[in-house]
Design an enzyme around this catalytic site. Structure first.
Site, PDB file in Angstrom:
ATOM      1  N   HIS A  72      -2.144  11.784   0.456  1.00  0.00           N
ATOM      2  CA  HIS A  72      -1.013  11.087   1.080  1.00  0.00           C
ATOM      3  C   HIS A  72      -0.004  10.729   0.010  1.00  0.00           C
ATOM      4  CE1 HIS A  72      -2.497  10.279   5.177  1.00  0.00           C
ATOM      5  NE2 HIS A  72      -3.665  10.440   4.597  1.00  0.00           N
ATOM      6  N   TYR A 200       0.920   0.462   8.032  1.00  0.00           N
ATOM      7  CA  TYR A 200       0.631  -0.965   8.187  1.00  0.00           C
ATOM      8  C   TYR A 200       1.650  -1.528   9.170  1.00  0.00           C
ATOM      9  CZ  TYR A 200      -2.056  -0.612   3.820  1.00  0.00           C
ATOM     10  OH  TYR A 200      -2.977  -0.277   2.862  1.00  0.00           O
ATOM     11  N   PRO A 292      -8.833  -6.323   2.343  1.00  0.00           N
ATOM     12  CA  PRO A 292      -8.640  -4.861   2.314  1.00  0.00           C
ATOM     13  C   PRO A 292      -7.191  -4.406   2.523  1.00  0.00           C
ATOM     14  CG  PRO A 292      -9.808  -5.531   4.291  1.00  0.00           C
ATOM     15  CD  PRO A 292      -9.691  -6.738   3.436  1.00  0.00           C
ATOM     16  N   LYS A 296      -7.845  -1.920  -2.134  1.00  0.00           N
ATOM     17  CA  LYS A 296      -8.178  -2.023  -3.557  1.00  0.00           C
ATOM     18  C   LYS A 296      -9.677  -2.205  -3.831  1.00  0.00           C
ATOM     19  CE  LYS A 296      -4.082  -1.624  -5.156  1.00  0.00           C
ATOM     20  NZ  LYS A 296      -3.766  -0.305  -5.713  1.00  0.00           N
ATOM     21  N   TYR A 384       0.504   0.034  -5.529  1.00  0.00           N
ATOM     22  CA  TYR A 384      -0.348   0.518  -4.442  1.00  0.00           C
ATOM     23  C   TYR A 384      -1.111   1.774  -4.876  1.00  0.00           C
ATOM     24  CZ  TYR A 384      -1.733   1.725   0.336  1.00  0.00           C
ATOM     25  OH  TYR A 384      -2.474   2.016   1.474  1.00  0.00           O
TER      26      TYR A 384
END
Ligand code: FAS
Ligand code: PHB
Length: 391
Positions: A72, A200, A292, A296, A384
Site C-alpha cells: 500500500h 480510517y 492500534p 504500530k 506512519y
C-alpha cells in the site's frame, strides 16, 4: 537444559528473536505458555511498516509475505462524510506499507524455526526467572508434570503485556507510564473482497477502519464503548454501523458477508522504563502497548527485536557490549515516537465521551489542516510508514 539465550514467549517477538539469533549461530530456547494452535489462532495486527518488511526479507522471511501480502502506498482518512484524503507514504517517503497479517508472520516464524530444529517448548507452566542480575540467570517452568530449568547467558522477556518478565524487574527500578482510553475496537474478519485502500474514518457516531489481509479477506473495526458485548453485535448490525460511519462513496463499495471472526480489543498506551534489568531484556508487548490506531504494535516488537538481536550477537560473538548496554535507551526512543503517534491519531480520530463543542472544533480544524497541507501529510506519512532504525 543449557542455552545462550532463554526467550520467554512464542509470539512474533520471541520467535523472530530466536530466528535472528540462530542465523548468527547463537542458540536459544523459546518457552511458551500456550499451545502452538492457540498462538496461531490469534488474529491481531495486519499492517507492516517498510522497515519491518525490509527486515523480514533480510532474514529470509519475505517469500510468502511478498507472494501473499498487499503493498500500500499509504492510507486514507475520511471524516464527517467529506471525501477522503490520502496520506501518500510513497510520494512523501518513497516507501510503502504492507498488508500481511500477524497470524501469517507467526506461521512463517514457526516454520522457519521448525526447519532448523529450533527449540520451542509450549504449554510451559509457572514460568519463573532466577538470577537475572547474575552472569548465569535461569528460567524455571513446569512441563508434563516435571519442573525444568534452563541455564543461560541472557533472558529475553517476549511474553506480552500479561507476561511475567516485566514483573521480574523490581518496583523500585521499574517506571511505567499508562493511559487507558474510554472505548475499544470491535473488529470483524470476513471472506469478502476488501475496500481497496486502508481507510480510517472519523464520524460523529465514532471511529471506523477498513483494512484487509488479502484480496479475499477483509478486516474492519468500529469504535465501541467499554460495556460492549459481542452478543449484541450480530453481523447485520456491525455492517450497518460500519457503513454509517464512512462517506457514502466508500460505504457503497463495502462488500458485506458472514464474519469468520469477531472480537473486542481494549485500547491502551503503556510504556515500561527501563526495558532491561541485569541480563533480562524486554521486547515487544512485554515492554509497551500502543492503541492500534497507528498500526504500530507489531512493528515496535520487530524494531525491539532488531536492536536486541544486534546487541546480543555483538556481546556473545564479539565481546562488544555497546549495543546491548544501549538497547533500552535506543529501543525506547522509537517506542515513545510510536506511542506519541498512536496517541495523537487515536485522539484525532475517535469520539471521546464528554467531548465539548470546543474539543470537536479542535478535532475538525486539525483534520481540515491535515487534509489541506502537504507538509502536514508528509510529517504524518514519515511517521506512519516508520522512521528508520538507528545505526
Ligand atoms: P504477544 O502478546 O503477541 O506474544 C507474547 C507470547 O507470550 C504469547 O504467545 C503468550 O502466550 C506468551 N506468554 C505470556 N505469558 C507467558 C508466560 N508467563 N510464560 C511463557 N509464555 C508466556 N497491533 C497492531 O499493529 N494492529 C492491530 O490491529 C493489533 N490488534 C491487536 C489485538 C489484540 C487483542 C491484541 C492483544 C494486540 C493487538 N495488536 C495489534 C498488538 C499485537 O499485534 C502485538 O503488538 C504483538 O502481538 C506483539 O507481539 P509480542 O510482543 O510477541 O507479544
Ligand atoms: C489491521 O489491518 O488489523 C489494522 C490496520 C490499521 C491499523 C490497525 C489494524 O491501524
Amino acid at each position: 537444559m543449557r542455552t545462550q539465550v532463554a526467550i520467554i514467549g512464542g509470539g512474533p517477538a520471541g520467535l523472530l528473536l530466536s530466528h535472528m539469533l540462530a542465523r548468527e549461530g547463537i542458540d536459544s530456547i523459546v518457552v511458551e505458555r500456550q499451545t502452538r494452535a492457540h498462538v496461531l489462532q490469534r488474529i491481531r495486527a495486519g499492517i507492516l511498516e517498510a522497515g519491518t518488511v525490509e527486515l523480514l526479507r533480510a532474514v529470509g522471511l519475505g517469500r510468502r509475505m511478498d507472494r501473499e501480502g498487499h503493498s500500500h502506498d499509504g492510507t486514507a482518512i475520511a471524516w464527517a462524510g467529506r471525501d477522503r484524503f490520502f496520506i501518500d507514504t510513497r510520494k512523501h517517503t518513497g516507501k510503502a506499507m504492507m498488508a500481511y497479517g500477524q497470524t501469517a508472520i507467526t506461521e512463517d516464524l514457526y516454520a522457519a524455526r521448525d526447519a532448523v530444529g529450533g527449540a520451542i517448548i509450549d504449554e510451559a507452566t509457572s514460568v519463573r526467572l532466577e538470577g537475572v542480575t547474575s552472569n548465569s540467570p535461569s528460567v524455571n517452568f513446569g512441563k508434563n508434570g516435571r519442573t525444568e530449568r534452563i541455564d543461560c547467558d541472557y533472558v529475553a522477556g517476549c511474553d506480552g503485556f500479561h507476561g511475567i518478565s516485566r514483573q521480574s524487574i523490581p518496583a523500585t527500578i521499574l517506571r511505567t507510564f499508562e493511559k487507558t482510553y474510554p472505548f475499544g475496537w470491535l473488529g470483524i474478519m470476513s471472506e469478502t473482497p476488501p475496500f481497496p485502500d486502508i481507510v480510517y474514518g472519523h464520524h460523529e457516531r465514532g471511529f471506523a477502519l477498513a483494512s484487509m489481509r488479502s484480496p479475499t479477506l477483509s478486516r474492519y473495526y468500529i469504535q465501541c464503548d467499554l460495556a460492549t458485548k459481542l452478543e449484541d453485535w450480530p453481523d447485520e448490525r456491525f455492517w450497518a454501523e460500519l457503513k454509517a460511519r464512512f462517506p457514502k462513496n466508500i460505504a457503497d463499495q463495502i462488500v458485506t458477508g458472514p464474519s469468520i471472526e469477531k472480537s473486542i480489543a481494549p485500547l491502551r498506551s503503556f510504556v515500561t522504563e527501563p526495558m532491561c534489568y541485569g541480563r533480562l531484556f524486554l521486547a515487544g508487548d512485554a515492554a509497551h502497548i500502543v492503541p492500534p490506531t497507528g498500526a504500530k504494535g507489531l512493528n515496535l516488537a520487530v524494531s525491539d527485536v532488531f536492536y536486541l538481536a544486534r546487541g546480543m550477537v555483538d556481546a556473545i560473538k564479539h565481546g562488544r557490549t555497546g549495543y546491548i548496554d544501549s538497547y533500552s535507551d535506543m529501543a525506547l526512543r522509537r517506542v515513545w515516537g510510536a506511542e506519541r503517534l498512536s496517541w495523537w491519531l487515536t485522539t484525532l480520530l475517535h469520539r471521546f465521551p464528554g467531548d465539548t463543542p470546543f474539543d470537536e472544533r479542535m478535532r475538525e480544524n486539525q483534520l481540515d489542516y491535515l487534509a489541506r497541507s502537504e507538509v502536514a501529510q508528509a510529517s504524518l506519512a514519515e511517521q506512519y510508514v516508520g522512521l528508520p532504525f538507528e545505526d
